[in-house]
Scaffold this motif. Structure first.
Motif, short mmCIF file in Angstrom:
data_model
loop_
_atom_site.label_atom_id
_atom_site.label_comp_id
_atom_site.label_asym_id
_atom_site.label_seq_id
_atom_site.Cartn_x
_atom_site.Cartn_y
_atom_site.Cartn_z
N TYR A 218 0.84 -1.19 0.00
CA TYR A 218 0.00 0.00 0.00
C TYR A 218 0.88 1.25 0.00
O TYR A 218 1.93 1.28 0.65
CB TYR A 218 -0.89 0.03 1.24
CG TYR A 218 -2.25 -0.58 1.05
CD1 TYR A 218 -3.11 -0.11 0.07
CD2 TYR A 218 -2.68 -1.62 1.86
CE1 TYR A 218 -4.37 -0.67 -0.10
CE2 TYR A 218 -3.94 -2.19 1.70
CZ TYR A 218 -4.78 -1.70 0.71
OH TYR A 218 -6.02 -2.25 0.54
N THR A 219 0.43 2.25 -0.71
CA THR A 219 1.11 3.55 -0.71
C THR A 219 0.19 4.58 -0.10
O THR A 219 -0.99 4.69 -0.47
CB THR A 219 1.49 3.98 -2.14
OG1 THR A 219 2.39 3.02 -2.68
CG2 THR A 219 2.16 5.35 -2.13
N THR A 220 0.70 5.32 0.87
CA THR A 220 -0.07 6.38 1.50
C THR A 220 0.78 7.63 1.59
O THR A 220 1.96 7.63 1.19
CB THR A 220 -0.59 5.96 2.89
OG1 THR A 220 -1.55 6.90 3.34
CG2 THR A 220 0.55 5.86 3.90
N GLU A 221 0.22 8.67 2.18
CA GLU A 221 0.90 9.96 2.23
C GLU A 221 0.67 10.58 3.60
O GLU A 221 -0.46 10.59 4.10
CB GLU A 221 0.35 10.87 1.14
CG GLU A 221 1.07 12.19 0.98
CD GLU A 221 0.48 12.99 -0.19
OE1 GLU A 221 0.65 12.54 -1.34
OE2 GLU A 221 -0.16 14.02 0.07
N ALA A 222 1.73 11.04 4.24
CA ALA A 222 1.63 11.65 5.56
C ALA A 222 2.39 12.96 5.58
O ALA A 222 3.30 13.19 4.78
CB ALA A 222 2.18 10.70 6.63
N LEU A 269 9.30 20.68 9.26
CA LEU A 269 7.90 21.07 9.29
C LEU A 269 7.34 21.22 7.88
O LEU A 269 7.96 21.86 7.03
CB LEU A 269 7.75 22.40 10.05
CG LEU A 269 6.35 23.01 10.07
CD1 LEU A 269 5.38 22.11 10.82
CD2 LEU A 269 6.39 24.40 10.70
N GLY A 270 6.20 20.62 7.63
CA GLY A 270 5.55 20.73 6.33
C GLY A 270 5.96 19.68 5.32
O GLY A 270 5.39 19.62 4.23
N ASP A 271 6.93 18.83 5.65
CA ASP A 271 7.34 17.78 4.72
C ASP A 271 6.16 16.83 4.45
O ASP A 271 5.39 16.50 5.33
CB ASP A 271 8.49 16.96 5.30
CG ASP A 271 9.84 17.65 5.14
OD1 ASP A 271 9.90 18.66 4.42
OD2 ASP A 271 10.83 17.18 5.75
N ILE A 272 6.07 16.42 3.18
CA ILE A 272 5.11 15.41 2.77
C ILE A 272 5.87 14.12 2.52
O ILE A 272 6.81 14.10 1.71
CB ILE A 272 4.33 15.82 1.50
CG1 ILE A 272 3.58 17.13 1.73
CG2 ILE A 272 3.39 14.71 1.07
CD1 ILE A 272 2.45 17.03 2.72
N LEU A 273 5.47 13.03 3.19
CA LEU A 273 6.15 11.75 3.05
C LEU A 273 5.26 10.78 2.29
O LEU A 273 4.10 10.57 2.66
CB LEU A 273 6.46 11.16 4.42
CG LEU A 273 7.11 12.08 5.47
CD1 LEU A 273 7.35 11.31 6.77
CD2 LEU A 273 8.41 12.66 4.95
N VAL A 274 5.79 10.22 1.21
CA VAL A 274 5.12 9.14 0.50
C VAL A 274 5.68 7.84 1.07
O VAL A 274 6.88 7.60 1.03
CB VAL A 274 5.34 9.22 -1.01
CG1 VAL A 274 4.61 8.07 -1.70
CG2 VAL A 274 4.85 10.55 -1.56
N LEU A 291 2.93 11.81 12.92
CA LEU A 291 2.59 12.36 11.61
C LEU A 291 1.07 12.40 11.46
O LEU A 291 0.34 11.86 12.28
CB LEU A 291 3.19 11.48 10.50
CG LEU A 291 4.71 11.26 10.55
CD1 LEU A 291 5.12 10.21 9.52
CD2 LEU A 291 5.46 12.58 10.30
N VAL A 292 0.60 13.04 10.41
CA VAL A 292 -0.84 13.06 10.11
C VAL A 292 -1.02 12.65 8.65
O VAL A 292 -0.17 12.94 7.80
CB VAL A 292 -1.47 14.45 10.35
CG1 VAL A 292 -1.42 14.82 11.82
CG2 VAL A 292 -0.81 15.52 9.50
N PHE A 293 -2.13 11.96 8.38
CA PHE A 293 -2.42 11.58 7.00
C PHE A 293 -2.82 12.83 6.24
O PHE A 293 -3.82 13.48 6.56
CB PHE A 293 -3.53 10.53 6.95
CG PHE A 293 -3.10 9.18 7.43
CD1 PHE A 293 -2.43 8.31 6.59
CD2 PHE A 293 -3.34 8.78 8.74
CE1 PHE A 293 -2.02 7.07 7.03
CE2 PHE A 293 -2.94 7.54 9.18
CZ PHE A 293 -2.27 6.68 8.33
N SER A 294 -2.07 13.15 5.21
CA SER A 294 -2.30 14.42 4.51
C SER A 294 -3.58 14.42 3.72
O SER A 294 -4.17 15.47 3.46
CB SER A 294 -1.12 14.72 3.58
OG SER A 294 -0.95 13.70 2.62
N GLU A 295 -4.08 13.23 3.32
CA GLU A 295 -5.29 13.17 2.52
C GLU A 295 -6.55 13.00 3.36
O GLU A 295 -7.65 12.98 2.84
CB GLU A 295 -5.20 11.99 1.51
CG GLU A 295 -4.20 12.23 0.39
CD GLU A 295 -4.60 13.39 -0.50
OE1 GLU A 295 -5.80 13.55 -0.78
OE2 GLU A 295 -3.72 14.15 -0.91
#
Length: 589
Positions: A218-222, A269-274, A291-295
């Motif tokens: 699975y691929t997610t984004e945080a 701060l503000g980094d998006i991690l895939v 972290l928080v789920f960005s979506e």
């Protein structure tokens, strides 16, 4: 022997044979035994369903819910990683778990100690890729041994203390039990650490379809939010929370620049991690790293009681094919969050909202469970079997553990009995949303509760028919011909044999007067014999029905009725061999 007594012994004997044979499931055997007991007249129809209101059924059912809520919170995963980060060997994990639950059981109710440690056992089993059955029964046995060390560790100790006070005017003190209990606990832990291989490895019944579905990519984004503990931490530190089952494959800075996720790179701060990995590993990495789920949109969590997560496969005629979540404005139109996407043998490099869906993609959606089925039909998506995934769910951290500790403190100080305390704790778990309402009934494990409720009136028929009095007379006649150590061993063994058919408190109430009277008639001091009864009543290692701790692990461990004697029989013999000389040394008579 009267005819009702013959029927009682025959019914219980055939029931035990059916349990050991394993041809039918244990709840079916228990139901059949109850019906047979009613037909033979040894259980009155008016008492047939008294077991459903018995404290043991309430305690076991409540403890299952409480343990599931503690596991759902994820707090135990953090505890394992913090206090036992380098322990990966199953034997080392087993020793740690058994020692911990044994020590806890000396000072709190053993079923409470077991409820605390069971989620840790599941985490360690997952980490080591072994079945939880390797840990759960040894932990249950350890909790029984630990309860022997103090007066408050188990109910039999409290009851024999009261009986001694009635006989001599002097009750047992808190630590009068410790020399014998500590010796048995040390020997028992050593035995369980060396001989756990006697136990067959089992898988929980009914999880075949769940375990058949294993999606690892699975691929997610945080996102690294404000005041997140992930700020300044390295990629390697963040990935450690997933135990090697998920990894960061791409980092996008707050201004849009791409950075290679090297192990020593620090997050900002503000980094998006895939992130890519198994769903539970992704959940661990995101939640435990702060972290928080960005979506995930906040509005989706307003009605948390009805929110759920579901996996679905995109069909060949789906309207989603060729589009992205951003283009579809998925949340704004439907209220659903796209949490992750999996595509066979492919690694995504784009952001989650920019992935173009294809036929056969597996998507992980979060939303209102009342709307999800309708939307999946509309989109021609096939839902997969529900696996209880936690990815994207809101959890309450320390709240369930605090509820459990309050319940155990209330029982330890005698504020309320165990059954009301654990029942209230289970209700508090639901009200505080520590466990989703839809998961409560699956946690209850109905076959275990049905088995207990049916066996309670059947077992009680042994007492009501006078069968226990008959056993007592046999004991007295036999013990009078034995030396002092033989009489002491006989009392302990007989108590162990009776315990599966009466709850341990009732066993002590039946056996302790017999032991005390017998000791007095032979001119012996009663203390060693009373403690032998307490030890025998607290050490049911042969069946899952003699003590609620053994019952509690039966369903989650996938054990069969006959599994218990494999590890329990040699441990029972060891307990007798150690306890008799220690009792004679500490309490000479």
């Amino acid at each position: 022997m009267t005819l009702p007594q013959v029927f009682v012994f025959l019914t219980i004997g055939l029931m035990m044979l059916a349990f050991v044979w394993g041809r039918w499931r244990y709840d079916v055997v228990a139901v059949a035994a109850l019906i047979a007991a009613m037909a033979l007249g040894i259980v009155p129809p008016s008492e047939a369903f008294s077991g459903f209101s018995d404290d043991i059924v309430i305690i076991v059912g409540s403890a299952l819910v409480v343990s599931a809520a503690v596991s759902y919170s994820g707090i135990m995963e953090v505890a394992v990683r913090r206090f036992a980060p380098g322990i990966s060997s199953p034997r080392a994990q087993l020793i740690l778990l058994v020692v911990a639950v044994t020590l806890l059981s000396a000072f709190i109710k053993n079923i409470g100690a077991l409820a605390i440690m069971m989620p840790i056992a599941f985490q360690m089993a997952r980490k080591s890729s072994v079945s939880p059955s390797l840990f759960l029964m040894p932990m249950s046995f350890g909790s029984l041994l630990g309860g022997l060390m103090t007066q408050i560790g188990t109910s039999p100790n409290i009851i024999v203390s009261r009986i001694r006070e009635e006989m001599t005017g002097q009750p047992f003190t808190m630590f009068d039990y410790t020399p014998t209990g500590l010796a048995l606990s040390v020997v028992g832990v050593i035995f369980l650490s060396l001989c756990y291989r006697l136990l067959p490895e089992r898988q929980r019944q009914g999880i075949g379809m769940d375990s058949a579905i294993e999606i690892k990519n699975y691929t997610t984004e945080a996102r690294v939010a404000e005041e997140s503990p992930a700020i300044g931490r390295t990629v390697a530190e963040i990935q450690r929370n997933a135990d090697g089952r998920a990894m960061i494959i791409r980092i996008l800075g707050a201004s849009g620049q791409r950075r290679t996720p090297l192990p020593d790179m620090k997050l900002r701060l503000g980094d998006i991690l895939v992130i890519e990995g198994a769903a539970d590993a992704l959940d661990n990495m995101v939640t435990q790293s702060g972290l928080v789920f960005s979506e995930r949109r906040g509005a989706a969590t307003k009605d948390a009681a009805h929110m759920g997560t579901i996996e679905a496969v995109i069909g060949e005629s789906s309207a989603l094919i060729g589009a992205t979540a951003q283009e579809l404005t998925l949340f704004d139109r439907t209220g659903l969050n796209l949490l992750a996407v999996s595509r066979r043998d492919q690694r995504f490099t784009e952001r989650l909202g920019q992935i173009r869906f294809q036929n056969g993609d597996v998507i992980l959606l979060q939303g209102h469970m009342g709307r999800l089925p309708e939307l999946l039909r509309e989109w021609d998506c096939l839902p997969l079997v529900e696996r209880g995934l936690r990815l994207g769910s809101v959890r309450n951290g320390l709240v369930p553990l605090a509820i459990l500790l309050v319940a155990m403190a209330a029982t330890a100080f005698g504020v309320v009995p165990v059954a009301p305390a654990f029942f209230t704790a289970a209700v508090a778990m639901v009200l505080s949303r520590s466990i989703p309402l839809r998961d409560v009934y699956s946690a209850l494990d109905a076959p275990i509760l049905i088995m207990l409720a049916c066996l309670i009136p059947v077992s009680d028929s042994l007492r009501s028919s006078g069968g226990t009095d008959l056993i007592a007379n046999w004991l007295s006649a036999t013990a009078s011909t034995l030396p002092d150590w033989g009489a002491l061993a006989l009392i302990m063994v007989a108590t162990m044999a009776v315990t599966p058919f009466l709850n341990n408190a009732a066993t002590v109430l039946v056996m302790a007067p017999i032991a005390a009277t017998f000791a007095t008639s032979l001119g012996y001091a009663p203390e060693a014999f009373l403690l032998a009864v307490a030890i025998g009543a607290g050490c049911d290692f042969l069946t899952p029905i003699g003590h609620q701790c053994n019952t509690l692990v039966m369903g989650p461990g996938g054990y069969k009725f006959g599994d218990y004697w494999r590890l329990g029989a040699p441990l029972s013999i060891l307990v007798v061999l150690v306890a008799v000389p220690v009792l004679m040394l500490v309490w000479p008579f």
